[in-house]
Write a protein that holds these residues in place. Structure first.
Motif, PDB file in Angstrom:
ATOM      1  N   GLY A 158       0.796  -1.221   0.000  1.00 11.06           N
ATOM      2  CA  GLY A 158       0.000   0.000   0.000  1.00 11.06           C
ATOM      3  C   GLY A 158       0.825   1.265   0.000  1.00 11.06           C
ATOM      4  N   ILE A 159       2.166   1.134   0.058  1.00  6.27           N
ATOM      5  CA  ILE A 159       3.060   2.288   0.004  1.00  6.27           C
ATOM      6  C   ILE A 159       4.195   1.967  -0.966  1.00  6.27           C
ATOM      7  CG2 ILE A 159       2.579   3.094   2.360  1.00  6.27           C
ATOM      8  CD1 ILE A 159       5.177   1.746   3.238  1.00  6.27           C
ATOM      9  N   SER A 160       4.955   2.989  -1.336  1.00 10.50           N
ATOM     10  CA  SER A 160       6.153   2.767  -2.145  1.00 10.50           C
ATOM     11  C   SER A 160       7.286   2.349  -1.227  1.00 10.50           C
ATOM     12  CB  SER A 160       6.524   4.042  -2.909  1.00 10.50           C
ATOM     13  OG  SER A 160       5.537   4.369  -3.852  1.00 10.50           O
ATOM     14  N   ALA A 179      -7.053  -9.535   0.416  1.00 16.65           N
ATOM     15  CA  ALA A 179      -5.771  -8.910   0.084  1.00 16.65           C
ATOM     16  C   ALA A 179      -5.560  -8.861  -1.427  1.00 16.65           C
ATOM     17  CB  ALA A 179      -4.635  -9.684   0.755  1.00 16.65           C
ATOM     18  N   THR A 180      -5.935  -9.957  -2.126  1.00 12.20           N
ATOM     19  CA  THR A 180      -5.803  -9.993  -3.588  1.00 12.20           C
ATOM     20  C   THR A 180      -6.711  -8.944  -4.244  1.00 12.20           C
ATOM     21  OG1 THR A 180      -5.339 -12.360  -3.484  1.00 12.20           O
ATOM     22  CG2 THR A 180      -5.968 -11.467  -5.619  1.00 12.20           C
ATOM     23  N   LYS A 181      -7.944  -8.838  -3.736  1.00 13.95           N
ATOM     24  CA  LYS A 181      -8.895  -7.860  -4.274  1.00 13.95           C
ATOM     25  C   LYS A 181      -8.403  -6.431  -4.050  1.00 13.95           C
ATOM     26  CE  LYS A 181     -13.629  -6.174  -3.673  1.00 13.95           C
ATOM     27  NZ  LYS A 181     -14.854  -6.268  -2.858  1.00 13.95           N
ATOM     28  N   ARG A 182      -7.863  -6.168  -2.840  1.00 11.02           N
ATOM     29  CA  ARG A 182      -7.386  -4.809  -2.538  1.00 11.02           C
ATOM     30  C   ARG A 182      -6.196  -4.440  -3.426  1.00 11.02           C
ATOM     31  NH1 ARG A 182      -7.984  -0.854   1.112  1.00 11.02           N
ATOM     32  NH2 ARG A 182      -6.167   0.415   1.646  1.00 11.02           N
ATOM     33  N   GLY A 183      -5.304  -5.414  -3.667  1.00 14.06           N
ATOM     34  CA  GLY A 183      -4.178  -5.145  -4.554  1.00 14.06           C
ATOM     35  C   GLY A 183      -4.625  -4.773  -5.957  1.00 14.06           C
ATOM     36  N   CYS A 200       4.868 -10.406   5.566  1.00 13.67           N
ATOM     37  CA  CYS A 200       4.282  -9.143   6.020  1.00 13.67           C
ATOM     38  C   CYS A 200       3.490  -8.539   4.860  1.00 13.67           C
ATOM     39  CB  CYS A 200       5.386  -8.190   6.474  1.00 13.67           C
ATOM     40  SG  CYS A 200       4.808  -6.657   7.174  1.00 13.67           S
ATOM     41  N   ASN A 201       2.171  -8.506   4.993  1.00 10.73           N
ATOM     42  CA  ASN A 201       1.301  -8.014   3.911  1.00 10.73           C
ATOM     43  C   ASN A 201       1.564  -8.761   2.605  1.00 10.73           C
ATOM     44  OD1 ASN A 201       0.916  -6.156   5.988  1.00 10.73           O
ATOM     45  ND2 ASN A 201       0.504  -4.490   4.573  1.00 10.73           N
ATOM     46  N   ASP A 202       1.784 -10.083   2.715  1.00 13.44           N
ATOM     47  CA  ASP A 202       2.044 -10.968   1.556  1.00 13.44           C
ATOM     48  C   ASP A 202       3.400 -10.720   0.903  1.00 13.44           C
ATOM     49  OD1 ASP A 202      -0.345 -12.355   1.792  1.00 13.44           O
ATOM     50  OD2 ASP A 202      -1.435 -10.902   0.577  1.00 13.44           O
ATOM     51  N   VAL A 203       4.268  -9.930   1.519  1.00 16.03           N
ATOM     52  CA  VAL A 203       5.636  -9.734   1.031  1.00 16.03           C
ATOM     53  C   VAL A 203       6.571 -10.584   1.901  1.00 16.03           C
ATOM     54  CG1 VAL A 203       7.513  -8.085   0.687  1.00 16.03           C
ATOM     55  CG2 VAL A 203       5.156  -7.409   0.201  1.00 16.03           C
ATOM     56  N   ILE A 204       7.365 -11.448   1.263  1.00 19.80           N
ATOM     57  CA  ILE A 204       8.265 -12.345   1.982  1.00 19.80           C
ATOM     58  C   ILE A 204       9.663 -11.727   2.007  1.00 19.80           C
ATOM     59  CG2 ILE A 204       9.164 -14.703   2.158  1.00 19.80           C
ATOM     60  CD1 ILE A 204       6.126 -14.554   2.306  1.00 19.80           C
ATOM     61  N   PHE A 205      10.247 -11.575   3.199  1.00 17.83           N
ATOM     62  CA  PHE A 205      11.617 -11.073   3.305  1.00 17.83           C
ATOM     63  C   PHE A 205      12.240 -11.619   4.587  1.00 17.83           C
ATOM     64  CE2 PHE A 205       8.850  -8.053   5.361  1.00 17.83           C
ATOM     65  CZ  PHE A 205       9.530  -7.647   6.489  1.00 17.83           C
ATOM     66  N   GLY A 232      -6.174   5.572 -12.502  1.00 15.10           N
ATOM     67  CA  GLY A 232      -7.255   6.540 -12.656  1.00 15.10           C
ATOM     68  C   GLY A 232      -8.659   5.980 -12.672  1.00 15.10           C
ATOM     69  N   ASP A 233      -8.860   4.726 -12.271  1.00 11.59           N
ATOM     70  CA  ASP A 233     -10.197   4.131 -12.249  1.00 11.59           C
ATOM     71  C   ASP A 233     -10.998   4.744 -11.097  1.00 11.59           C
ATOM     72  OD1 ASP A 233     -12.451   2.487 -11.894  1.00 11.59           O
ATOM     73  OD2 ASP A 233     -11.413   0.765 -12.762  1.00 11.59           O
ATOM     74  N   GLU A 234     -12.027   5.538 -11.425  1.00  8.36           N
ATOM     75  CA  GLU A 234     -12.806   6.236 -10.398  1.00  8.36           C
ATOM     76  C   GLU A 234     -13.610   5.274  -9.534  1.00  8.36           C
ATOM     77  OE1 GLU A 234     -15.158   9.321 -12.083  1.00  8.36           O
ATOM     78  OE2 GLU A 234     -13.435  10.445 -12.862  1.00  8.36           O
ATOM     79  N   ASP A 235     -14.136   4.198 -10.130  1.00  9.20           N
ATOM     80  CA  ASP A 235     -14.889   3.212  -9.342  1.00  9.20           C
ATOM     81  C   ASP A 235     -13.987   2.559  -8.293  1.00  9.20           C
ATOM     82  OD1 ASP A 235     -17.176   3.725 -10.761  1.00  9.20           O
ATOM     83  OD2 ASP A 235     -16.859   2.090 -12.199  1.00  9.20           O
ATOM     84  N   ALA A 236     -12.748   2.258  -8.681  1.00 12.05           N
ATOM     85  CA  ALA A 236     -11.809   1.637  -7.740  1.00 12.05           C
ATOM     86  C   ALA A 236     -11.468   2.603  -6.611  1.00 12.05           C
ATOM     87  CB  ALA A 236     -10.529   1.209  -8.473  1.00 12.05           C
ATOM     88  N   ILE A 237     -11.285   3.880  -6.941  1.00 13.08           N
ATOM     89  CA  ILE A 237     -10.984   4.894  -5.920  1.00 13.08           C
ATOM     90  C   ILE A 237     -12.141   4.996  -4.934  1.00 13.08           C
ATOM     91  CG2 ILE A 237     -10.574   7.349  -5.536  1.00 13.08           C
ATOM     92  CD1 ILE A 237      -9.166   7.395  -8.286  1.00 13.08           C
ATOM     93  N   GLU A 238     -13.367   4.994  -5.453  1.00 11.65           N
ATOM     94  CA  GLU A 238     -14.546   5.100  -4.584  1.00 11.65           C
ATOM     95  C   GLU A 238     -14.677   3.868  -3.683  1.00 11.65           C
ATOM     96  OE1 GLU A 238     -19.400   5.685  -4.978  1.00 11.65           O
ATOM     97  OE2 GLU A 238     -18.111   5.918  -6.744  1.00 11.65           O
ATOM     98  N   THR A 239     -14.430   2.683  -4.256  1.00 12.50           N
ATOM     99  CA  THR A 239     -14.509   1.442  -3.472  1.00 12.50           C
ATOM    100  C   THR A 239     -13.477   1.430  -2.354  1.00 12.50           C
ATOM    101  OG1 THR A 239     -15.260   0.247  -5.440  1.00 12.50           O
ATOM    102  CG2 THR A 239     -14.436  -1.072  -3.605  1.00 12.50           C
ATOM    103  N   LEU A 240     -12.251   1.862  -2.658  1.00  8.69           N
ATOM    104  CA  LEU A 240     -11.194   1.909  -1.645  1.00  8.69           C
ATOM    105  C   LEU A 240     -11.539   2.904  -0.540  1.00  8.69           C
ATOM    106  CD1 LEU A 240      -8.030   1.783  -3.928  1.00  8.69           C
ATOM    107  CD2 LEU A 240      -8.672   0.067  -2.237  1.00  8.69           C
ATOM    108  N   THR A 241     -12.128   4.030  -0.908  1.00  9.35           N
ATOM    109  CA  THR A 241     -12.532   5.036   0.094  1.00  9.35           C
ATOM    110  C   THR A 241     -13.573   4.462   1.044  1.00  9.35           C
ATOM    111  OG1 THR A 241     -12.093   6.807  -1.498  1.00  9.35           O
ATOM    112  CG2 THR A 241     -13.421   7.360   0.424  1.00  9.35           C
ATOM    113  N   ILE A 242     -14.563   3.758   0.492  1.00 10.78           N
ATOM    114  CA  ILE A 242     -15.608   3.143   1.322  1.00 10.78           C
ATOM    115  C   ILE A 242     -15.007   2.069   2.229  1.00 10.78           C
ATOM    116  CG2 ILE A 242     -17.707   1.736   1.253  1.00 10.78           C
ATOM    117  CD1 ILE A 242     -18.407   3.197  -1.380  1.00 10.78           C
ATOM    118  N   GLU A 243     -14.067   1.267   1.689  1.00 16.50           N
ATOM    119  CA  GLU A 243     -13.418   0.234   2.495  1.00 16.50           C
ATOM    120  C   GLU A 243     -12.620   0.847   3.644  1.00 16.50           C
ATOM    121  OE1 GLU A 243     -11.046  -2.410   0.209  1.00 16.50           O
ATOM    122  OE2 GLU A 243     -12.763  -3.440  -0.690  1.00 16.50           O
ATOM    123  N   ASP A 244     -11.943   1.959   3.396  1.00 14.52           N
ATOM    124  CA  ASP A 244     -11.175   2.622   4.452  1.00 14.52           C
ATOM    125  C   ASP A 244     -12.096   3.139   5.562  1.00 14.52           C
ATOM    126  OD1 ASP A 244      -8.823   2.115   3.209  1.00 14.52           O
ATOM    127  OD2 ASP A 244      -8.600   4.091   2.287  1.00 14.52           O
TER     128      ASP A 244
END
Length: 281
Positions: free
Chosen positions: A99-101, A156-160, A243-248, A169-181
């Motif tokens: 979710g971050i760089s 986690a797969t859906k959120r990714g 950690c968040n599906d990242v292996i290290f 720039g998908d507006e529907d995805a932005i709106e869905t993420l806002t509601i999930e937050d």
């Protein structure tokens, strides 16, 4: 054990003599840049970087510890940036799962510079991430049923996928993420009244401090390996984390870890994130 400058210099001179590997780069001004790797245990040690004089004398400029991992943590797009202070490099991963760089210190920067000099492809195909910690603690796991584990994996797969779509720039995805937050904030506010914070937050990956490659992490322990530092004879835990599906892999001195690590438990601590870039042959 090594606090005074003269003790550190003596140790680094010894490690330069006991080097396991070395690589040199001819620079435009006629000098030769040399990188020396000295292992203290398999897959971990010290890198010393400096210049070699015409007489063959090595003059050290800087050094840093390193830990290697065989896990490809991410295959996301990675950009490479030079540090301002010296010619070392940082990698930046656009990792949707976190979710971050993700910013990390590139430990094989000499390989990158040699490839650039020889005009070889410079786009990484993956990164093997590792972390170095000087303190940490072990947390108990969050008990979940197989049904809850499957639901978490699908979420986690859906959120990714939504994050990737939102970036384009998908507006529907932005709106869905806002509601999930908003829903997540409501759920946490309700549960925090009668639950412990670490039963709500299973794993996390959060920037920590003012340096951009330091993170506070909570990760599930997948595997444990104990290595002994041949110089100090101290034991070092190499914890393979999810950690968040990242292996290290995180390396920490046994004396600096509070609690007993076991597979299935969680590690919590602050780490300095390193990474080894993978290039095409």
């Amino acid at each position: 054990m090594y606090q005074k400058k003269q003790d550190i210099d003596r140790l680094l001179r010894r490690m330069a003599r006991e080097r396991a590997d070395a690589a040199c780069l001819d620079e435009k001004d006629g000098t030769r840049l040399c990188e020396i790797r000295a292992e203290v245990a398999p897959g971990m040690g010290i890198v010393l970087v400096g210049h070699i004089s015409p007489r063959g004398t090595f003059s050290r400029e800087y050094y840093f510890p390193y830990v290697l991992s065989s896990d490809t943590s991410s295959q996301a797009d990675c950009s490479i940036q030079r540090h301002t202070e010296r010619e070392t490099y940082a990698g930046l991963l656009d990792e949707y799962r976190v979710g971050i760089s993700l910013i990390f210190y590139i430990e094989n920067s000499m390989e990158y510079r040699l490839r650039r000099q020889n005009r070889l492809p410079l786009v990484p195909k993956g990164a093997c991430l590792t972390g170095l910690a000087v303190q940490g603690k072990i947390l108990l796991p969050v008990r979940k049923t197989p049904k809850q584990l499957e639901a978490s994996r699908l979420a986690a797969t859906k959120r990714g996928s939504l994050l990737e779509a939102a970036k384009h720039g998908d507006e529907d995805a932005i709106e869905t993420l806002t509601i999930e937050d908003i829903d997540t904030y409501t759920m946490v506010s309700r549960r925090i009244l009668h639950e412990d914070m670490y039963s709500i937050i299973e794993t996390c990956f959060m920037p920590c401090g003012i340096e951009c490659d330091q993170y506070s992490v909570i990760g599930n322990i997948l595997d444990i390996e104990v290595k002994q530092n041949r110089i100090t004879e101290e034991d070092v835990y190499c914890l393979r984390l999810d950690c968040n599906d990242v292996i290290f892999t995180v390396a920490i001195n046994k004396k600096d870890l509070l609690g007993e690590p076991k597979v299935g438990r969680r590690f919590k601590g602050q780490i300095w994130m390193q990474g080894t870039l993978q290039f095409d042959a």
